[in-house]
Motif scaffolding. Structure first.
Motif, PDB file in Angstrom:
ATOM      1  N   THR A 137       0.852  -1.192   0.000  1.00 51.31           N
ATOM      2  CA  THR A 137       0.000   0.000   0.000  1.00 51.31           C
ATOM      3  C   THR A 137       0.885   1.239   0.000  1.00 51.31           C
ATOM      4  OG1 THR A 137      -1.677  -1.188   1.294  1.00 51.31           O
ATOM      5  CG2 THR A 137      -1.849   1.215   1.225  1.00 51.31           C
ATOM      6  N   ASN A 138       0.651   2.104  -0.943  1.00 49.26           N
ATOM      7  CA  ASN A 138       1.473   3.311  -1.042  1.00 49.26           C
ATOM      8  C   ASN A 138       1.105   4.298   0.062  1.00 49.26           C
ATOM      9  OD1 ASN A 138       3.438   4.956  -2.064  1.00 49.26           O
ATOM     10  ND2 ASN A 138       2.250   5.673  -3.817  1.00 49.26           N
ATOM     11  N   ILE A 139       2.084   5.030   0.542  1.00 47.58           N
ATOM     12  CA  ILE A 139       1.841   6.108   1.492  1.00 47.58           C
ATOM     13  C   ILE A 139       2.200   7.422   0.816  1.00 47.58           C
ATOM     14  CG2 ILE A 139       2.310   4.588   3.446  1.00 47.58           C
ATOM     15  CD1 ILE A 139       4.981   6.068   3.814  1.00 47.58           C
ATOM     16  N   SER A 140       1.780   8.513   1.410  1.00 45.66           N
ATOM     17  CA  SER A 140       2.028   9.810   0.795  1.00 45.66           C
ATOM     18  C   SER A 140       3.517  10.148   0.808  1.00 45.66           C
ATOM     19  CB  SER A 140       1.251  10.900   1.529  1.00 45.66           C
ATOM     20  OG  SER A 140       1.800  11.112   2.824  1.00 45.66           O
ATOM     21  N   GLU A 141       3.924  10.979  -0.134  1.00 41.70           N
ATOM     22  CA  GLU A 141       5.311  11.432  -0.164  1.00 41.70           C
ATOM     23  C   GLU A 141       5.656  12.186   1.112  1.00 41.70           C
ATOM     24  OE1 GLU A 141       9.115  11.765  -1.830  1.00 41.70           O
ATOM     25  OE2 GLU A 141       7.383  10.565  -2.450  1.00 41.70           O
ATOM     26  N   GLU A 142       4.691  12.926   1.649  1.00 40.82           N
ATOM     27  CA  GLU A 142       4.922  13.690   2.880  1.00 40.82           C
ATOM     28  C   GLU A 142       5.225  12.753   4.050  1.00 40.82           C
ATOM     29  OE1 GLU A 142       2.673  16.837   5.896  1.00 40.82           O
ATOM     30  OE2 GLU A 142       1.612  16.015   4.166  1.00 40.82           O
ATOM     31  N   ASP A 143       4.445  11.684   4.181  1.00 43.02           N
ATOM     32  CA  ASP A 143       4.689  10.731   5.268  1.00 43.02           C
ATOM     33  C   ASP A 143       6.048  10.050   5.109  1.00 43.02           C
ATOM     34  OD1 ASP A 143       2.356  11.241   6.601  1.00 43.02           O
ATOM     35  OD2 ASP A 143       1.287   9.465   5.886  1.00 43.02           O
ATOM     36  N   TRP A 144       6.412   9.675   3.895  1.00 43.79           N
ATOM     37  CA  TRP A 144       7.689   9.010   3.646  1.00 43.79           C
ATOM     38  C   TRP A 144       8.861   9.923   4.009  1.00 43.79           C
ATOM     39  CZ3 TRP A 144      10.123   4.671   3.221  1.00 43.79           C
ATOM     40  CH2 TRP A 144      11.341   4.562   2.547  1.00 43.79           C
ATOM     41  N   VAL A 145       8.823  11.168   3.555  1.00 36.93           N
ATOM     42  CA  VAL A 145       9.902  12.106   3.851  1.00 36.93           C
ATOM     43  C   VAL A 145       9.951  12.398   5.351  1.00 36.93           C
ATOM     44  CG1 VAL A 145      10.709  14.475   3.496  1.00 36.93           C
ATOM     45  CG2 VAL A 145       9.882  13.132   1.558  1.00 36.93           C
ATOM     46  N   THR A 146       8.785  12.482   5.976  1.00 38.06           N
ATOM     47  CA  THR A 146       8.747  12.745   7.423  1.00 38.06           C
ATOM     48  C   THR A 146       9.398  11.609   8.198  1.00 38.06           C
ATOM     49  OG1 THR A 146       6.751  14.093   7.248  1.00 38.06           O
ATOM     50  CG2 THR A 146       7.235  13.145   9.401  1.00 38.06           C
ATOM     51  N   LEU A 147       9.119  10.380   7.834  1.00 37.28           N
ATOM     52  CA  LEU A 147       9.750   9.244   8.503  1.00 37.28           C
ATOM     53  C   LEU A 147      11.267   9.303   8.353  1.00 37.28           C
ATOM     54  CD1 LEU A 147       7.346   6.301   7.588  1.00 37.28           C
ATOM     55  CD2 LEU A 147       7.792   7.188   9.878  1.00 37.28           C
ATOM     56  N   LEU A 148      11.750   9.647   7.165  1.00 34.79           N
ATOM     57  CA  LEU A 148      13.186   9.714   6.939  1.00 34.79           C
ATOM     58  C   LEU A 148      13.832  10.833   7.742  1.00 34.79           C
ATOM     59  CD1 LEU A 148      13.352   9.198   3.062  1.00 34.79           C
ATOM     60  CD2 LEU A 148      13.823   7.505   4.828  1.00 34.79           C
ATOM     61  N   GLU A 149      13.188  11.995   7.809  1.00 28.69           N
ATOM     62  CA  GLU A 149      13.817  13.177   8.395  1.00 28.69           C
ATOM     63  C   GLU A 149      13.520  13.365   9.874  1.00 28.69           C
ATOM     64  OE1 GLU A 149      12.649  16.510   6.034  1.00 28.69           O
ATOM     65  OE2 GLU A 149      13.835  15.872   4.282  1.00 28.69           O
ATOM     66  N   HIS A 150      12.331  12.976  10.309  1.00 33.93           N
ATOM     67  CA  HIS A 150      11.921  13.246  11.692  1.00 33.93           C
ATOM     68  C   HIS A 150      11.757  11.989  12.533  1.00 33.93           C
ATOM     69  CE1 HIS A 150      11.217  17.491  10.734  1.00 33.93           C
ATOM     70  NE2 HIS A 150      10.650  17.074   9.626  1.00 33.93           N
ATOM     71  N   GLY A 151      11.833  10.818  11.908  1.00 29.16           N
ATOM     72  CA  GLY A 151      11.696   9.587  12.664  1.00 29.16           C
ATOM     73  C   GLY A 151      10.252   9.225  12.909  1.00 29.16           C
ATOM     74  N   GLY A 152      10.048   8.179  13.722  1.00 30.53           N
ATOM     75  CA  GLY A 152       8.711   7.663  13.956  1.00 30.53           C
ATOM     76  C   GLY A 152       8.144   7.909  15.337  1.00 30.53           C
ATOM     77  N   PHE A 153       8.877   8.607  16.209  1.00 33.49           N
ATOM     78  CA  PHE A 153       8.308   8.909  17.522  1.00 33.49           C
ATOM     79  C   PHE A 153       7.177   9.924  17.347  1.00 33.49           C
ATOM     80  CE2 PHE A 153      12.021   6.710  18.861  1.00 33.49           C
ATOM     81  CZ  PHE A 153      11.740   6.233  20.142  1.00 33.49           C
ATOM     82  N   PRO A 154       6.088   9.780  18.099  1.00 37.79           N
ATOM     83  CA  PRO A 154       4.862  10.540  17.799  1.00 37.79           C
ATOM     84  C   PRO A 154       5.021  12.052  17.737  1.00 37.79           C
ATOM     85  CG  PRO A 154       4.370   8.769  19.335  1.00 37.79           C
ATOM     86  CD  PRO A 154       5.862   8.786  19.169  1.00 37.79           C
ATOM     87  N   GLU A 155       5.728  12.658  18.696  1.00 40.27           N
ATOM     88  CA  GLU A 155       5.791  14.121  18.716  1.00 40.27           C
ATOM     89  C   GLU A 155       6.472  14.699  17.481  1.00 40.27           C
ATOM     90  OE1 GLU A 155       6.129  16.349  22.624  1.00 40.27           O
ATOM     91  OE2 GLU A 155       7.022  14.411  23.158  1.00 40.27           O
ATOM     92  N   PRO A 156       7.704  14.331  17.181  1.00 43.22           N
ATOM     93  CA  PRO A 156       8.322  14.897  15.976  1.00 43.22           C
ATOM     94  C   PRO A 156       7.641  14.431  14.691  1.00 43.22           C
ATOM     95  CG  PRO A 156       9.773  13.260  16.979  1.00 43.22           C
ATOM     96  CD  PRO A 156       8.664  13.516  17.945  1.00 43.22           C
ATOM     97  N   PHE A 157       7.112  13.218  14.666  1.00 42.14           N
ATOM     98  CA  PHE A 157       6.440  12.741  13.455  1.00 42.14           C
ATOM     99  C   PHE A 157       5.203  13.586  13.157  1.00 42.14           C
ATOM    100  CE2 PHE A 157       3.297  10.010  11.317  1.00 42.14           C
ATOM    101  CZ  PHE A 157       4.018   9.690  10.175  1.00 42.14           C
ATOM    102  N   ARG A 158       4.447  13.912  14.189  1.00 42.78           N
ATOM    103  CA  ARG A 158       3.234  14.706  13.984  1.00 42.78           C
ATOM    104  C   ARG A 158       3.544  16.190  13.791  1.00 42.78           C
ATOM    105  NH1 ARG A 158       0.327  11.033  18.266  1.00 42.78           N
ATOM    106  NH2 ARG A 158      -1.105   9.860  16.940  1.00 42.78           N
ATOM    107  N   LYS A 159       4.558  16.693  14.490  1.00 40.15           N
ATOM    108  CA  LYS A 159       4.885  18.123  14.406  1.00 40.15           C
ATOM    109  C   LYS A 159       5.518  18.464  13.064  1.00 40.15           C
ATOM    110  CE  LYS A 159       5.166  22.087  16.714  1.00 40.15           C
ATOM    111  NZ  LYS A 159       3.996  22.763  17.302  1.00 40.15           N
ATOM    112  N   ARG A 160       6.455  17.673  12.594  1.00 36.33           N
ATOM    113  CA  ARG A 160       7.083  17.843  11.281  1.00 36.33           C
ATOM    114  C   ARG A 160       7.753  19.202  11.138  1.00 36.33           C
ATOM    115  NH1 ARG A 160       3.266  14.193   7.295  1.00 36.33           N
ATOM    116  NH2 ARG A 160       3.013  12.542   8.848  1.00 36.33           N
ATOM    117  N   ASP A 161       8.552  19.532  12.137  1.00 38.49           N
ATOM    118  CA  ASP A 161       9.259  20.805  12.152  1.00 38.49           C
ATOM    119  C   ASP A 161      10.710  20.533  12.545  1.00 38.49           C
ATOM    120  OD1 ASP A 161      10.189  23.225  14.157  1.00 38.49           O
ATOM    121  OD2 ASP A 161       9.062  23.971  12.422  1.00 38.49           O
ATOM    122  N   ALA A 162      11.651  20.957  11.719  1.00 33.15           N
ATOM    123  CA  ALA A 162      13.059  20.615  11.921  1.00 33.15           C
ATOM    124  C   ALA A 162      13.586  21.125  13.258  1.00 33.15           C
ATOM    125  CB  ALA A 162      13.899  21.161  10.775  1.00 33.15           C
ATOM    126  N   LYS A 163      13.259  22.370  13.619  1.00 28.11           N
ATOM    127  CA  LYS A 163      13.752  22.930  14.880  1.00 28.11           C
ATOM    128  C   LYS A 163      13.156  22.189  16.069  1.00 28.11           C
ATOM    129  CE  LYS A 163      14.716  27.578  13.157  1.00 28.11           C
ATOM    130  NZ  LYS A 163      14.393  29.021  13.280  1.00 28.11           N
TER     131      LYS A 163
END
Length: 396
Positions: free
Chosen positions: A150-176
């Motif tokens: 099942t394909n996931i969105s490009e946004e979710d894929w990039v977020t997993l790569l850059e912010h990881g899978g822990f709930p707070e950074p995954f949901r916030k999606r903000d580098a700082k």
């Protein structure tokens, strides 16, 4: 991002009516408290000083505080959070269950319940792991280990790569925010959880070990080298590594050697629980894959699909495949990781070699840069080049 129910929330809600006790474990800040507090307002947290005084009054004091004696509920649920801090939590739970277990269900959270300790009877285990590709694709409880791609969105894929899978950074999606979260989590783990729960005299050296291992994800653990660096014995180093694993700071993947000529037998690989904290790109990629596979084998085991385990394969001729998943103690599928597809999309010979030697049913050359393809990877028995987005979407 839109709020989405976690996979383990549904597993916990479905499993709790069938048992009397649920043991929920997982790394710090993975969402244990959030999930369990949603189950019941009857909640006590050992890490809260006021709640700790109630715990110390024993099962009767806890029952009075939670108003269990006067409750008209047919079956009440109580949540005991961070129970690993209780010096005699097993005795407390045993007495509490003996007194109130007939009409009370208990949900207890831990950093780790322990890798080799058997579960008490009528108890379900739920191990919570960070978000993964599979969880982005679906959250409903699964009726089989492998699902359709099942394909996931490009946004979710990039977020997993850059912010990881822990709930707070995954949901916030903000580098700082992610950078601050990493620093705070590392400080809490090393400065608070380790000294409080380790019970060792030389806590400063243990804290130094945790810092050293933060930069060594996806690398072999050489206990003798680490022991020389910190000035402790190899036996002490072994105990400390086991402690860091029990505290869910990281995990070890050990080699599989049964039937493998000239196989390495003792050298485990170390992986951080948070792949987004790994700076080296290649190590981060392998840590991400390791965390996805670990979530799969733990989740499949907890769901009752069988006994699963994560290993890797390497021999003394330096031939290696990154990961091997065991099913019922037998090799099931191999995963070799590459950042880009091999030339001509050819499968590396080492993958076919280890598939023949281990007799694994499937063998995958996983490519991080590959695009999603709606191809069932597990429909093939020959070695196969697949994209990470496709293969990982078929797991939990």
């Amino acid at each position: 991002m839109r709020e989405q129910a976690r996979f383990h929330d549904q597993v916990l809600r479905a499993g709790l009516p069938r048992c009397r006790t649920a043991f929920v474990s997982g790394p710090s800040q993975v969402g244990k408290t959030t999930s369990c507090k949603a189950l019941s307002p009857r909640y006590l947290d050992w890490d809260d000083a006021a709640d700790r005084l109630i715990f110390l009054k024993g099962p009767e004091g806890v029952a009075r505080h939670l108003d269990l004696e006067r409750s008209r509920e047919r079956e009440a649920t109580v949540v005991f959070d961070n129970l690993q801090g209780h010096p005699n939590w097993r005795g407390f739970l045993r007495k509490f269950s003996a007194r109130y277990g007939a009409r009370v269900r208990v949900v207890a959270t831990f950093l780790s319940y322990g890798r080799k300790k058997p579960l008490p009877s009528n108890t379900v285990r739920v191990r919570i792991n960070p978000w993964t590709v599979g969880e982005c694709a679906r959250t409903a409880p699964t009726d089989s280990p492998i699902k359709a791609p099942t394909n996931i969105s490009e946004e979710d894929w990039v977020t997993l790569l850059e912010h990881g899978g822990f709930p707070e950074p995954f949901r916030k999606r903000d580098a700082k925010f992610t950078e601050r979260w990493h620093a705070r989590r590392q400080s809490d783990l090393i400065g608070h959880d380790l000294p409080r729960l380790a019970g060792v005299r030389n806590s400063s050296a243990l804290q130094m070990l945790a810092l050293l291992l933060a930069d060594r994800s996806a690398r072999p653990l050489v206990y003798s080298d680490l022991s020389r660096q910190l000035g402790v014995s190899v036996d002490t180093m072994t105990r400390w590594i086991d402690l860091l694993v029990d505290l869910q700071y990281g995990f070890c993947v050990r080699p599989w050697f049964a039937g493998v000529p000239k196989a390495l037998r003792k050298e485990p690989r170390w992986f951080l629980r948070d792949w987004s904290a790994v700076l080296d790109p290649s190590a981060r990629t392998r840590t991400l894959i390791a965390c996805h596979l670990l979530k799969a084998v733990e989740g499949w085991s907890d769901l009752g699909f069988g006994q699963f385990e994560l290993r890797y394969v390497r021999d003394k001729l330096q031939r290696e495949v990154d990961f091997l998943v065991l099913r019922e103690r037998r090799p099931w599928f191999l995963v070799a990781v590459a950042d880009v597809a091999p030339r001509g999309s050819a499968v590396p010979p080492v993958l076919g070699y280890f598939q023949r030697i281990t007799r694994a049913r499937h063998a995958f050359q996983l490519v991080m840069s590959g695009s999603f393809s709606a191809v069932d990877c597990f429909a093939h028995n020959e070695p196969l080049v697949v994209s990470a987005r496709t293969l990982l979407s078929q797991l939990l």
